[in-house]
Enzyme design. Structure first.
Site, PDB file in Angstrom:
ATOM      1  N   ASP A   1     -26.161 -36.113 -33.304  1.00  0.00           N
ATOM      2  CA  ASP A   1     -25.583 -35.075 -32.449  1.00  0.00           C
ATOM      3  C   ASP A   1     -25.230 -33.848 -33.296  1.00  0.00           C
ATOM      4  OD1 ASP A   1     -24.642 -34.072 -30.014  1.00  0.00           O
ATOM      5  OD2 ASP A   1     -22.600 -34.757 -30.402  1.00  0.00           O
TER       6      ASP A   1
ATOM      7  N   ASN B   1     -16.771 -37.842 -25.632  1.00  0.00           N
ATOM      8  CA  ASN B   1     -16.093 -38.141 -26.885  1.00  0.00           C
ATOM      9  C   ASN B   1     -14.577 -38.073 -26.724  1.00  0.00           C
ATOM     10  OD1 ASN B   1     -15.834 -38.713 -29.681  1.00  0.00           O
ATOM     11  ND2 ASN B   1     -15.720 -36.529 -30.174  1.00  0.00           N
TER      12      ASN B   1
END
Length: 280
Positions: free
Chosen positions: A80, A227
């Site tokens: 990511d 997240n």
């Protein structure tokens, strides 16, 4: 990964990406995926690769954990916010299934050129590539930025000239906690979806309402990243455990409730993303 992302786009559901912030995250995420019979993407942000032990270590650790836990659902390992061409290539060499190059801060010509170089390298190894246009605001793992909506022309150019597999257009979402209500650009999503025929990726989904997530999925977002809400659930439970048990010092006893909080939060996220689909 490409097969699962394309299927998700066509069937109007999304595969969640859950960021790994430590080794205990791996077990908890995999347990949640197996319990819900869901495909899952484990994301490792470029900024925390060194903290996690490096590309090779974290990739092999995830694969070993998948094998030792007898996980039967599809598990995808994703880089990511890769910040350099070399870092993305290292992730490919380490065995990642997917990499994201975040060239959003570069001029569009340079973003296209560097993304294209990564795509050409990754595709030789059957690894798919995600690109980004615009600026996703907020602060996550040291990646800081202000919201800047992606331009349609830039989305088309990056997708077509770099031969991207997935695209993350910045359309109002932010990393970290939202200040006020999120303001997603649904009209812009529709324009981008009509113009390019690849799955879209939504970053900064923690804090976005279920209704807005459903809209984003219908408008082509087949991968959605989470997240912050998981980290909040983990840290709140850890603080509570330590507050309630101030004489406790056994690491397993201290960490077990917070691990359960991670798993429960991930399960909730999966149900939101895959409400129209179930993997058998």
């Amino acid at each position: 990964m490409n097969t699962f992302i394309q299927e998700a786009k066509q069937s109007h559901y999304a595969i969640p990406q859950i960021n790994v912030n430590g080794l205990i995250w791996i077990e908890c995420i995999l347990k949640a995926a197996e319990k819900t019979r869901s495909p899952i993407i484990l994301g490792t942000t470029d900024k925390v690769i060194e903290f996690l032990g490096g590309y090779d270590f974290i990739c092999k650790t995830i694969k070993n954990k998948v094998a030792s836990m007898d996980i039967t659902v599809p598990v995808i390992i994703h880089l990511d916010h890769g910040l350099t061409v070399e870092g993305c290539k290292q992730a490919v060499d380490a065995g990642y299934d997917s990499v994201m190059f975040d060239g959003s801060k570069l001029p569009i010509e340079e973003n296209i050129a560097q993304t294209k170089e990564i795509v050409e390298y990754a595709h030789k190894h059957q690894v798919i590539v995600e690109g980004e246009v615009g600026a996703i605001g907020g602060n996550e793992d040291g990646v800081i930025g202000n919201v800047q909506y992606a331009r349609l022309e830039d989305c088309i150019r990056l997708a077509e000239e770099a031969n991207l597999d997935t695209l993350a257009p910045a359309l109002g979402s932010v990393h970290g906690k939202y200040q006020g209500e999120p303001n997603l650009g649904f009209d812009e999503m529709q324009e981008i979806q009509d113009a390019i025929n690849i799955p879209l990726v939504l970053h900064g989904a923690s804090g976005i309402s279920d209704e807005d997530l459903v809209k984003a999925i219908k408008l082509g977002h087949a991968k959605i990243n989470f997240n912050t809400e998981i980290n909040i659930a983990w840290s709140q439970q850890l603080r509570q455990t330590l507050t309630d048990n101030q004489e406790m010092f056994n690491p397993q006893q201290i960490l077990t409730p917070s691990k359960a909080a991670i798993q429960e939060t991930v399960e909730s996220i999966i149900y939101k993303c895959l409400s129209n689909h179930q993997v058998e």
